[in-house]
Design an enzyme around this catalytic site. Structure first.
Site, PDB file in Angstrom:
ATOM      1  N   LYS A 228     -14.823 -24.794  59.551  1.00  0.00           N
ATOM      2  CA  LYS A 228     -13.723 -24.076  60.211  1.00  0.00           C
ATOM      3  C   LYS A 228     -12.472 -24.186  59.336  1.00  0.00           C
ATOM      4  CE  LYS A 228     -15.638 -24.947  64.804  1.00  0.00           C
ATOM      5  NZ  LYS A 228     -15.471 -25.629  66.107  1.00  0.00           N
ATOM      6  N   THR A 229     -12.452 -23.359  58.308  1.00  0.00           N
ATOM      7  CA  THR A 229     -11.365 -23.390  57.340  1.00  0.00           C
ATOM      8  C   THR A 229     -10.709 -22.021  57.252  1.00  0.00           C
ATOM      9  OG1 THR A 229     -12.960 -22.905  55.583  1.00  0.00           O
ATOM     10  CG2 THR A 229     -12.427 -25.225  55.965  1.00  0.00           C
TER      11      THR A 229
END
Length: 299
Positions: free
Chosen positions: A139-140
């Site tokens: 989750k970047t």
């Protein structure tokens, strides 16, 4: 790992390409304020105005290298920042120095914020006596993943898989699409060959046992409450001692210690990259012999 050595992980060509793309985004055409500042040799001091962990020096350097400026650092990567701290000086033509200013500050602030959150999470886990891996997730921010994964490393956390090719991770939607856990794991094992591990996200003990029976290397127990997580991991490890167990979902810095246990190998937190507050830095030009000191942020 010593944070100062982590810069070796970053290919110079990749750093240069990222820095160039960020600068091009910020100034794709005309830089009007260059006519205001001129090109006289100038210097600026980099100040840390909030506490945390310093991370992102290689990206900061790469950005200023693109605009013909030189950076001199006073603190090593991974330093604990106590505001107000003079972190570095940057020298170069005035218009170039200010062209790189905001891009460099944004990158350093974001990377340092992630490193600070990662360091806090690792400290919370170690405080329980647990010795497993605190990890980030995928989750970047699109286009900024390398910076964020690097920040995790500086903070002492594991970056987890960098991309889809780093691990065959079978999530809940893959299971639905495949028609069940067993079919999903069989398909994953065929794709993985000898070079990749297979991890399977499970929402129950039954799913976890099925995945392990089919040869999964890691089991992700997702969104389990602590009182459910530890008994499930205990049963799973008793039958499959070599399978590694990852806990994820709903984990924060506040409740992290509750997820630490003898049968948990990895605890991953999306909030390390999704919710880490940026640190406060400023870059101030100064005349030789005078150095303004910004005020620390008020709490």
């Amino acid at each position: 790992m010593n944070p100062e050595g982590l810069a070796l992980l970053l290919p110079p060509t990749t750093l240069a390409a990222l820095a160039a793309s960020w600068l091009r985004e910020d100034c794709p055409h005309l830089n009007y304020t260059a006519l205001v500042t001129g090109a006289a040799p100038s210097q600026a001091a980099l100040w840390a105005k909030s506490p945390g962990v310093l991370a992102g020096r290689p990206f900061f350097d790469a950005i200023f290298a693109q605009v013909n400026c030189q950076v001199s650092w006073f603190l090593p990567e991974g330093s604990k920042l106590v505001p107000v701290a003079k972190v570095a000086e940057v020298r170069g033509p005035a218009h170039c120095l200010l062209l790189g200013e905001r891009v460099a500050l944004n990158t350093l602030a974001r990377c340092s914020g992630i490193a600070s959150s990662a360091a806090a999470a690792v400290a919370a886990a170690r405080g329980t006596g647990w010795t497993g891996h605190v990890a980030g997730t995928r989750k970047t921010t699109p286009g900024f993943r390398l910076v964020e994964k690097y920040g995790l490393l500086v903070g002492g956390a594991a970056p987890h898989r960098y991309d889809l090719g780093g691990l065959v991770m079978v999530k809940d939607n893959h299971v639905v699409a495949a028609g069940g856990v067993k079919k999903a794991v069989r398909g994953a094992k065929q794709a993985a060959n000898f070079a990749l591990k297979v991890e399977v996200e499970c929402s129950s003990l039954q799913e976890a046992l099925e995945a392990a029976e089919e040869g999964a290397d890691l089991i992700l127990l997702d969104n389990f409450r602590p009182e459910e997580l530890h008994p499930t991991a205990d049963v799973l490890k008793a039958r499959f001692p070599s399978v590694e167990v990852e806990a994820s979902g709903g984990i924060t810095l506040g409740n992290l210690p509750q997820f630490c246990g003898p049968h948990i190998d990895v605890i991953s937190l999306g909030m390390l990259t999704q919710a880490a507050p940026a640190l406060d830095f400023s870059l101030k030009l100064f005349a030789e012999g005078t150095t303004p000191v910004p005020h620390a942020r008020r709490s």
